[in-house]
Design a protein around this motif. Structure first.
Motif, mmCIF file in Angstrom:
data_model
loop_
_atom_site.group_PDB
_atom_site.id
_atom_site.type_symbol
_atom_site.label_atom_id
_atom_site.label_comp_id
_atom_site.label_asym_id
_atom_site.label_seq_id
_atom_site.Cartn_x
_atom_site.Cartn_y
_atom_site.Cartn_z
ATOM 1 N N HIS A 6 0.829 -1.203 0.000
ATOM 2 C CA HIS A 6 0.000 0.000 0.000
ATOM 3 C C HIS A 6 0.866 1.257 0.000
ATOM 4 C CE1 HIS A 6 -3.166 -2.824 1.296
ATOM 5 N NE2 HIS A 6 -3.943 -1.995 0.631
ATOM 6 N N TYR A 7 0.258 2.331 -0.447
ATOM 7 C CA TYR A 7 0.882 3.650 -0.442
ATOM 8 C C TYR A 7 -0.179 4.630 0.033
ATOM 9 C CZ TYR A 7 3.015 7.975 -2.120
ATOM 10 O OH TYR A 7 3.548 9.239 -2.210
ATOM 11 N N GLU A 8 0.152 5.426 1.030
ATOM 12 C CA GLU A 8 -0.778 6.430 1.543
ATOM 13 C C GLU A 8 -0.531 7.734 0.801
ATOM 14 O OE1 GLU A 8 -3.924 7.761 3.037
ATOM 15 O OE2 GLU A 8 -3.322 5.864 3.967
ATOM 16 N N LEU A 13 -5.667 6.070 0.190
ATOM 17 C CA LEU A 13 -4.843 4.866 0.173
ATOM 18 C C LEU A 13 -4.821 4.247 -1.226
ATOM 19 C CD1 LEU A 13 -3.217 2.960 2.061
ATOM 20 C CD2 LEU A 13 -5.340 1.655 2.360
#
Length: 179
Positions: A6-8, A13
């Motif tokens: 994941h990447y915020e 998200l």
């Protein structure tokens, strides 16, 4: 084997997917066609080099640094038609927009055809599995409508604003398939 992480982002998200060597997917969690093509139960792996490269690209993008995607290890899965459309999307410069009709004209010319359906091109744009990196948000309606973004129209507006696009000629549609 398939992997995810994941990447915020500032806009929510995001899920990254890949095979360990190449990035094959990047979606806002919950967007239309979310994780399309991601089969089975992928393993979570935050340390893959392709994911690190994508995270660095995303960091630069959201900081307004205009990152180039040419060096990213990308492998989106799709038909030859879809991949041809996605290749055209990668040619749209940062901070600029084009229309579905213009993409259809360009693709027709490349394929040696007299015409191409803008709706067919729009379908391929909508199924882009590498949002932002393959900049489908830079495609607008011929009438200036901010339509057709699987990540949502409000995100599309924010992304174009981040890129410094003059929004004066665009409007948010009151109805449509990607609202």
């Amino acid at each position: 084997m398939r992997y995810t992480t994941h990447y915020e982002s500032p806009l929510g998200l995001m899920l990254l997917a890949g095979d360990g060597e190449f990035l094959s997917g990047l979606w806002f969690v919950g967007q239309k066609y979310f994780a399309a093509g991601l089969c089975g139960e992928p393993l979570v792996n935050d340390e893959l080099p392709a994911f690190a490269a994508a995270r660095a690209w995303l960091d630069d993008y959201f900081a307004g640094r205009r990152p180039a995607s040419a060096g990213l290890p990308l492998a989106p899965a799709g038909s030859s038609f879809r991949r041809a459309v996605w290749d055209l999307l990668r040619e749209i410069p940062y901070g600029e927009t084009t229309t579905y009709g213009e993409l259809a004209r360009q693709l027709a010319a490349r394929l040696g055809r007299s015409a191409m359906s803008a709706q067919a091109v729009g379908g391929a744009v909508g199924h882009n599995p590498l949002t932002l990196i393959v900049p489908c948000h830079r495609v607008v309606g011929a009438d200036g409508s901010l339509t057709g973004y699987a990540g949502g129209i409000e995100r599309k507006r924010q992304l174009l604003g981040l890129e410094g696009v003059d929004m004066a000629g665009f409007y948010l549609p009151s109805q449509g398939t990607a609202l």
